[in-house]
Write a protein that holds these residues in place. Sequence first.
Motif, PDB file in Angstrom:
ATOM      1  N   GLN A  23     -24.208  27.868 -10.066  1.00 19.62           N
ATOM      2  CA  GLN A  23     -23.630  27.620 -11.391  1.00 19.62           C
ATOM      3  C   GLN A  23     -22.106  27.570 -11.353  1.00 19.62           C
ATOM      4  OE1 GLN A  23     -25.287  26.456 -13.955  1.00 19.62           O
ATOM      5  NE2 GLN A  23     -27.040  26.562 -12.577  1.00 19.62           N
ATOM      6  N   SER A  26     -21.457  24.114 -10.101  1.00 17.04           N
ATOM      7  CA  SER A  26     -21.760  23.169 -11.162  1.00 17.04           C
ATOM      8  C   SER A  26     -20.649  23.139 -12.230  1.00 17.04           C
ATOM      9  CB  SER A  26     -23.102  23.586 -11.762  1.00 17.04           C
ATOM     10  OG  SER A  26     -23.368  22.864 -12.897  1.00 17.04           O
ATOM     11  N   ARG A  27     -20.158  24.326 -12.547  1.00 21.50           N
ATOM     12  CA  ARG A  27     -19.057  24.440 -13.522  1.00 21.50           C
ATOM     13  C   ARG A  27     -17.800  23.767 -12.986  1.00 21.50           C
ATOM     14  NH1 ARG A  27     -18.782  24.782 -18.551  1.00 21.50           N
ATOM     15  NH2 ARG A  27     -19.946  26.705 -18.805  1.00 21.50           N
ATOM     16  N   PHE A  28     -17.498  24.009 -11.723  1.00 24.05           N
ATOM     17  CA  PHE A  28     -16.270  23.460 -11.154  1.00 24.05           C
ATOM     18  C   PHE A  28     -16.363  21.947 -10.928  1.00 24.05           C
ATOM     19  CE2 PHE A  28     -13.679  22.388  -7.344  1.00 24.05           C
ATOM     20  CZ  PHE A  28     -12.427  22.610  -7.904  1.00 24.05           C
ATOM     21  N   ARG A  30     -18.734  19.655 -12.144  1.00 29.57           N
ATOM     22  CA  ARG A  30     -19.188  18.787 -13.237  1.00 29.57           C
ATOM     23  C   ARG A  30     -18.963  19.361 -14.627  1.00 29.57           C
ATOM     24  NH1 ARG A  30     -24.595  19.032 -12.600  1.00 29.57           N
ATOM     25  NH2 ARG A  30     -24.690  20.165 -10.646  1.00 29.57           N
ATOM     26  N   ASN A  31     -18.359  20.556 -14.683  1.00 34.57           N
ATOM     27  CA  ASN A  31     -18.192  21.287 -15.940  1.00 34.57           C
ATOM     28  C   ASN A  31     -19.512  21.458 -16.683  1.00 34.57           C
ATOM     29  OD1 ASN A  31     -16.764  22.840 -17.734  1.00 34.57           O
ATOM     30  ND2 ASN A  31     -16.073  21.105 -18.985  1.00 34.57           N
ATOM     31  N   GLU A  32     -20.548  21.785 -15.916  1.00 34.46           N
ATOM     32  CA  GLU A  32     -21.864  22.035 -16.492  1.00 34.46           C
ATOM     33  C   GLU A  32     -22.327  23.438 -16.121  1.00 34.46           C
ATOM     34  OE1 GLU A  32     -23.402  17.419 -16.053  1.00 34.46           O
ATOM     35  OE2 GLU A  32     -24.565  19.002 -15.077  1.00 34.46           O
ATOM     36  N   ARG A  48     -15.023  17.542  -5.619  1.00 37.69           N
ATOM     37  CA  ARG A  48     -14.120  17.251  -6.736  1.00 37.69           C
ATOM     38  C   ARG A  48     -12.739  17.041  -6.145  1.00 37.69           C
ATOM     39  NH1 ARG A  48     -12.662  21.205 -11.732  1.00 37.69           N
ATOM     40  NH2 ARG A  48     -10.536  20.428 -11.826  1.00 37.69           N
ATOM     41  N   THR A 150     -15.028  36.199 -12.517  1.00 34.50           N
ATOM     42  CA  THR A 150     -15.260  34.912 -13.173  1.00 34.50           C
ATOM     43  C   THR A 150     -16.493  34.973 -14.076  1.00 34.50           C
ATOM     44  OG1 THR A 150     -16.721  34.166 -11.394  1.00 34.50           O
ATOM     45  CG2 THR A 150     -14.390  33.603 -11.173  1.00 34.50           C
ATOM     46  N   GLY A 155     -17.023  29.798 -18.169  1.00 38.63           N
ATOM     47  CA  GLY A 155     -16.032  28.986 -17.464  1.00 38.63           C
ATOM     48  C   GLY A 155     -14.765  29.747 -17.146  1.00 38.63           C
ATOM     49  N   SER A 156     -14.697  31.019 -17.499  1.00 35.64           N
ATOM     50  CA  SER A 156     -13.439  31.725 -17.297  1.00 35.64           C
ATOM     51  C   SER A 156     -13.158  32.001 -15.821  1.00 35.64           C
ATOM     52  CB  SER A 156     -13.383  33.025 -18.107  1.00 35.64           C
ATOM     53  OG  SER A 156     -14.576  33.732 -17.991  1.00 35.64           O
ATOM     54  N   GLU A 159     -11.948  27.727 -12.517  1.00 31.49           N
ATOM     55  CA  GLU A 159     -10.915  26.785 -12.083  1.00 31.49           C
ATOM     56  C   GLU A 159      -9.857  27.516 -11.235  1.00 31.49           C
ATOM     57  OE1 GLU A 159     -11.412  23.625 -13.147  1.00 31.49           O
ATOM     58  OE2 GLU A 159      -9.596  22.788 -12.253  1.00 31.49           O
TER      59      GLU A 159
END
Length: 174
Positions: A23, A26-28, A30-32, A48, A150, A155-156, A159
């Motif tokens: 996850q 995936s967050r990094f 595709r932001n999912e 990415r 994180t 999402g915190s 990135e």
Amino acid sequence: MDQKIDYVFKIVLIGDSAVGKSQMLSRFARNEFSLDSKATIGVEFQTRTLVIQHKSVKAQIWDTAGQERYRAVTSAYYRGAVGAMLVYDITKRQSFDHIPRWLEELRGHADKNIVIILIGNKCDLESQRVVPTEDAKEFAQKEGLFFLETSALEGSNVETAFSTVLTEIFNIVN
Ligand code: GDP
Ligand code: MG
């Protein structure tokens, strides 16, 4: 327009099963985020491309293929990696207690200059926390690792976690 790639950096994700590695990726990438992510099947990576100091850097991030059992991750997984994210779940003590093993395995297989960040994931579940931030911070300091908490869900810091590793690698090769 075709994008010129200046660097490709391989990063590996390691840590116990269910800590949130897939996850985070995936967050990094595709932001999912998904709350019912299935156990990862098959070795895979996602990429990415980011810009660091006017250069384009392609991050190639490898995720374990559900091989999280001790010593089941093969050396091919680590080969060529210049960065690693060592992930535990702040609500699962065992996942933190296993970090020294993961670190030992990583150091046994990877390049000695690999950049490593320790990640305490699921920090959105503060009420279920069992691993104090201080314990992890102290461990990271002792072992010379970067450290962040994180939440792939919110999402915190996701990135920031990736860019910390990528920027450090960038500075080493430049
Ligand atoms: P992996 O086995 O380490 O790849 O873990 P997964 O990414 O498959 O995540 C395992 C479970 O934890 C899934 O149900 C995810 O939705 C959940 N999860 C992952 N990250 C977070 C997070 O930051 N917060 C919360 N609350 N759940 C998360
Ligand atoms: Mg997974």
